[in-house]
Design an enzyme around this catalytic site. Sequence first.
Site, PDB file in Angstrom:
ATOM      1  N   HIS A   2      13.516 -33.763 -47.910  1.00 24.04           N
ATOM      2  CA  HIS A   2      13.239 -32.482 -48.592  1.00 24.04           C
ATOM      3  C   HIS A   2      13.392 -32.612 -50.113  1.00 24.04           C
ATOM      4  O   HIS A   2      13.838 -31.682 -50.779  1.00 24.04           O
ATOM      5  CB  HIS A   2      14.157 -31.370 -48.079  1.00 24.04           C
ATOM      6  CG  HIS A   2      13.989 -31.065 -46.621  1.00 24.04           C
ATOM      7  ND1 HIS A   2      13.132 -30.084 -46.160  1.00 24.04           N
ATOM      8  CD2 HIS A   2      14.563 -31.611 -45.527  1.00 24.04           C
ATOM      9  CE1 HIS A   2      13.195 -30.034 -44.834  1.00 24.04           C
ATOM     10  NE2 HIS A   2      14.047 -30.959 -44.424  1.00 24.04           N
ATOM     11  N   ASN A  41      13.023 -24.327 -41.061  1.00 25.37           N
ATOM     12  CA  ASN A  41      11.737 -25.005 -41.265  1.00 25.37           C
ATOM     13  C   ASN A  41      10.599 -24.035 -40.968  1.00 25.37           C
ATOM     14  O   ASN A  41      10.834 -22.932 -40.463  1.00 25.37           O
ATOM     15  CB  ASN A  41      11.608 -26.203 -40.311  1.00 25.37           C
ATOM     16  CG  ASN A  41      12.323 -27.453 -40.829  1.00 25.37           C
ATOM     17  OD1 ASN A  41      12.741 -27.518 -41.980  1.00 25.37           O
ATOM     18  ND2 ASN A  41      12.456 -28.441 -39.965  1.00 25.37           N
TER      19      ASN A  41
HETATM   20 FE1  HDE Z   1      18.081 -31.087 -42.761  1.00 28.33          FE
HETATM   21  N1  HDE Z   1      18.951 -32.133 -44.240  1.00 28.33           N
HETATM   22  N2  HDE Z   1      18.909 -32.322 -41.392  1.00 28.33           N
HETATM   23  N3  HDE Z   1      17.086 -30.145 -41.239  1.00 28.33           N
HETATM   24  N4  HDE Z   1      17.204 -29.868 -44.061  1.00 28.33           N
HETATM   25  C1  HDE Z   1      18.813 -31.886 -45.562  1.00 28.33           C
HETATM   26  O1  HDE Z   1      20.566 -31.805 -47.107  1.00 28.33           O
HETATM   27  C2  HDE Z   1      19.936 -33.168 -41.637  1.00 28.33           C
HETATM   28  C3  HDE Z   1      17.176 -30.437 -39.910  1.00 28.33           C
HETATM   29  C4  HDE Z   1      16.472 -28.762 -43.791  1.00 28.33           C
HETATM   30  O2  HDE Z   1      16.013 -27.132 -49.921  1.00 28.33           O
HETATM   31  C5  HDE Z   1      19.752 -32.698 -46.400  1.00 28.33           C
HETATM   32  O3  HDE Z   1      20.733 -30.906 -49.164  1.00 28.33           O
HETATM   33  C6  HDE Z   1      20.402 -33.752 -40.420  1.00 28.33           C
HETATM   34  C7  HDE Z   1      16.633 -29.378 -39.118  1.00 28.33           C
HETATM   35  C8  HDE Z   1      16.019 -28.155 -45.026  1.00 28.33           C
HETATM   36  O4  HDE Z   1      17.871 -28.138 -50.420  1.00 28.33           O
HETATM   37  C9  HDE Z   1      20.588 -33.458 -45.363  1.00 28.33           C
HETATM   38  C10 HDE Z   1      19.604 -33.239 -39.431  1.00 28.33           C
HETATM   39  C11 HDE Z   1      16.208 -28.439 -40.020  1.00 28.33           C
HETATM   40  C12 HDE Z   1      16.531 -28.954 -46.043  1.00 28.33           C
HETATM   41  C13 HDE Z   1      19.965 -33.008 -44.069  1.00 28.33           C
HETATM   42  C14 HDE Z   1      18.680 -32.336 -40.048  1.00 28.33           C
HETATM   43  C15 HDE Z   1      16.495 -28.941 -41.333  1.00 28.33           C
HETATM   44  C16 HDE Z   1      17.282 -30.008 -45.404  1.00 28.33           C
HETATM   45  C17 HDE Z   1      19.099 -33.508 -47.461  1.00 28.33           C
HETATM   46  C18 HDE Z   1      19.639 -33.563 -37.953  1.00 28.33           C
HETATM   47  C19 HDE Z   1      15.524 -27.112 -39.735  1.00 28.33           C
HETATM   48  C20 HDE Z   1      16.313 -28.792 -47.526  1.00 28.33           C
HETATM   49  C21 HDE Z   1      19.346 -32.766 -48.755  1.00 28.33           C
HETATM   50  C22 HDE Z   1      20.873 -33.229 -37.344  1.00 28.33           C
HETATM   51  C23 HDE Z   1      16.344 -26.194 -38.961  1.00 28.33           C
HETATM   52  C24 HDE Z   1      17.354 -27.917 -48.159  1.00 28.33           C
HETATM   53  C25 HDE Z   1      20.267 -31.720 -48.418  1.00 28.33           C
HETATM   54  C26 HDE Z   1      17.055 -27.716 -49.619  1.00 28.33           C
HETATM   55  C27 HDE Z   1      17.972 -30.985 -46.107  1.00 28.33           C
HETATM   56  C28 HDE Z   1      20.434 -33.438 -42.900  1.00 28.33           C
HETATM   57  C29 HDE Z   1      17.673 -31.659 -39.336  1.00 28.33           C
HETATM   58  C30 HDE Z   1      16.140 -28.202 -42.516  1.00 28.33           C
HETATM   59  C31 HDE Z   1      20.642 -34.967 -45.514  1.00 28.33           C
HETATM   60  C32 HDE Z   1      21.526 -34.757 -40.294  1.00 28.33           C
HETATM   61  C33 HDE Z   1      16.567 -29.310 -37.593  1.00 28.33           C
HETATM   62  C34 HDE Z   1      15.163 -26.913 -45.178  1.00 28.33           C
HETATM   63  O5  HDE Z   1      21.924 -33.064 -45.399  1.00 28.33           O
END
Ligand code: HDE
Length: 695
Positions: free
Chosen positions: A83, A156
């Site tokens: 992201h 999402n």
């Molecule tokens: Fe994320 N995800 N994600 N994700 N995600 C990040 O956090 C992670 C997942 C989502 O505009 C990171 O700040 C893991 C689902 C958005 O700043 C990180 C898993 C959904 C954004 C991270 C998921 C998301 C992130 C990277 C599996 C929808 C952007 C930068 C368990 C429900 C936020 C940050 C923004 C960002 C980890 C799966 C949505 C690495 C470990 C499912 C919208 O922490």
Amino acid sequence: MSNKRTRPPIAKAVADTVGAGGELHQQAQGTHPALTTQQGLSVSDNQNSLRLGARGPTLLEDFILREKITHFDHERIPERIVHARGSGAHGHFELTHSLSAYTTAKVLTEVGVKTPVFSRISTVAGGSGSSDTPRDVRGFAIKFYTSQGNWDLVGNNIPVFFIQDAIKFPDLVHAVKMEPDRGFPQAASAHDTFWDFISLTPEAMHMVMWIMSDRTLPRSLRMIEGFGIHSFRLVNAAGESTFVKFHWRPKLGLQSTLWDEACKIAGGDPDFHRRELFEALSAGETAEWEFSVQLFTQEMADTFAFDHLDATKLIPEELVPLTVIGRLVLDRWPDNFFAETEQVAFCPSHLVPGIDFSNDPLLQGRLFSYLDTQLSRLGSPNFAQLPINAPKCPFAHQQRDGQMQMARPTGRVAYGPSSLAADSPRESAATGFVTATVPESGVKGRIRAESFADHYSQARQFWHSQTGFEQAHIASALVFELSKVEHLHVRQAMVGHLRHVDGGLAQRVADGLRLPALPDAPRPARPVQSLPTSAALQIIGKMKRTLAGRAIAILVADGSDGAAIAALKKAAMAAGARVKIVAPKVGGVTLADGSSLAADGQLAGTPSVMFDAVAVLLSAAAAKTLSAESAAVDFVRDAYGHLKAFAVDAGGQALLQVCGVQPCAGVVAVTALAEFLDAAKTRQWARERSVRSLA
Ligand code: HDE
């Protein structure tokens, strides 16, 4: 340091001067404050570093040069691992329907209260400088600055996810990102490592159907849906909990681009989505979503044919209908991109009393990951002090020190229990967050629930819920992506999975790849079910016949008819569209009556892919000149190939003819304004099979 906060005194007026080397020295005068260093020292010369002799070496003594360059050297922070590319905006959430029977969270019970929000919408795979329009899921994160603390809903634009367990996330992301030995492709899933991983991960098949659909090609950030994906819990005053899923739907309707269009937009305007949101908010328009919930109990969940804790599944609206509870409105572009959009730190673990987590194993892993990633990205446990991250309600805690402590905590007491300070913060049983009391039991182990084992039924349901046009796009997207995969066995494995989704789909993709034979399907862990179709899963059914938020180009040249241009522009704008004049030169054109018309864009830099419909209004002479101009020919051919409506006069018609565009539905005389504006509200789907072969 923000010069707003430490605005130095205005220097006494001195006229601008030109230095010995011809460089311009702009002097502080009038409303221009004096430029200072970070320490507040007024700077006399911002053009020349300190030198020994006019042509001699630069001196290390130049502390002003060193401060400026040192700051510059450190102006980037690590981009988000996923992201990284995103655009953000401020706004509010207004509750219209109270959920007080289900929760104590004030943001969900106080009707009419406008809770400030900051939202960031992002692509997943590409770096922060990648283009806005790759085929990709869009992240949709919302920070609600509630009166009870910040609540982050980090969702999402697709209601399901690739994997069921957080431990798979690094593998998924490594597979989709640039391949590690070669450093490409950027922001693309069409490569071997992604499809290799997917073909070995059957749980991803439902999500694969969604990402191969046009959901991953949004027309505008204002035209996507949002989903919290996981089940959460709402907890009421009696401590009773109800499961909830969050959905938000765009006021402008769902709208997507076509794949060919998305690729060309990336070349024409890599910032297409960011610019559109910026321009809309700057013009006083808003981005708006209807906010809804699906509420269900454990007893209801026990009757579902799937496990609601499995993030690769959705709850069809036909099973649990949506209740609309409010409006999400984005109406203000941030003042500073870095300070706000880049530094905003979302964490699913930020929540308020009355909302709680479910046991979804993906969510459970996310509760760890986000706080951890903010520490590496923002570099300090004090990131919550940044204005974009700080709560807007009162807060008081005993956390002290650390890098970049911006506050100035006072007093001796930074611990509890304590008896020395009457004003030290204390726990509050009355207002504090209480975890829902949920009995848990079980055997400790690395276990995947059997109820998570059906990987194909909802993928099949999704496929059968689509219109024919949408199915053709999904099949063609699969052919496109798998054609980029070098390993035959990976292509074959994917087509094998598709056989469980639908035999016809598998055959279409196999034909598109020219596979010698239909590959074997892997043995499913559970028999695949044929579930009832759901129109809510479509895009076409959710498009709105409106010109609001849509853009129309009028291609003009010297000699164009001013009256026709003015009439079209007026009517289109009255219907809500944004209109841009595109001309061979940005300085504008001389119209048939001798008057001048300014252009909004130059033809070569303003291709038709940036618009929803086009008008071509040309003199006969200009039509002839432009027929030898490839930017004009591409403008017409692309608009036609992308199924857009045209308004033409005689000159426009002549250019269309040269471009091979025959009279057909959606190509309308400019005099039939109402007909054109109606056609402009949608794509001319019937044209599609005549312009490209689809799988
Ligand atoms: Fe994320 N995800 N994600 N994700 N995600 C990040 O956090 C992670 C997942 C989502 O505009 C990171 O700040 C893991 C689902 C958005 O700043 C990180 C898993 C959904 C954004 C991270 C998921 C998301 C992130 C990277 C599996 C929808 C952007 C930068 C368990 C429900 C936020 C940050 C923004 C960002 C980890 C799966 C949505 C690495 C470990 C499912 C919208 O922490």
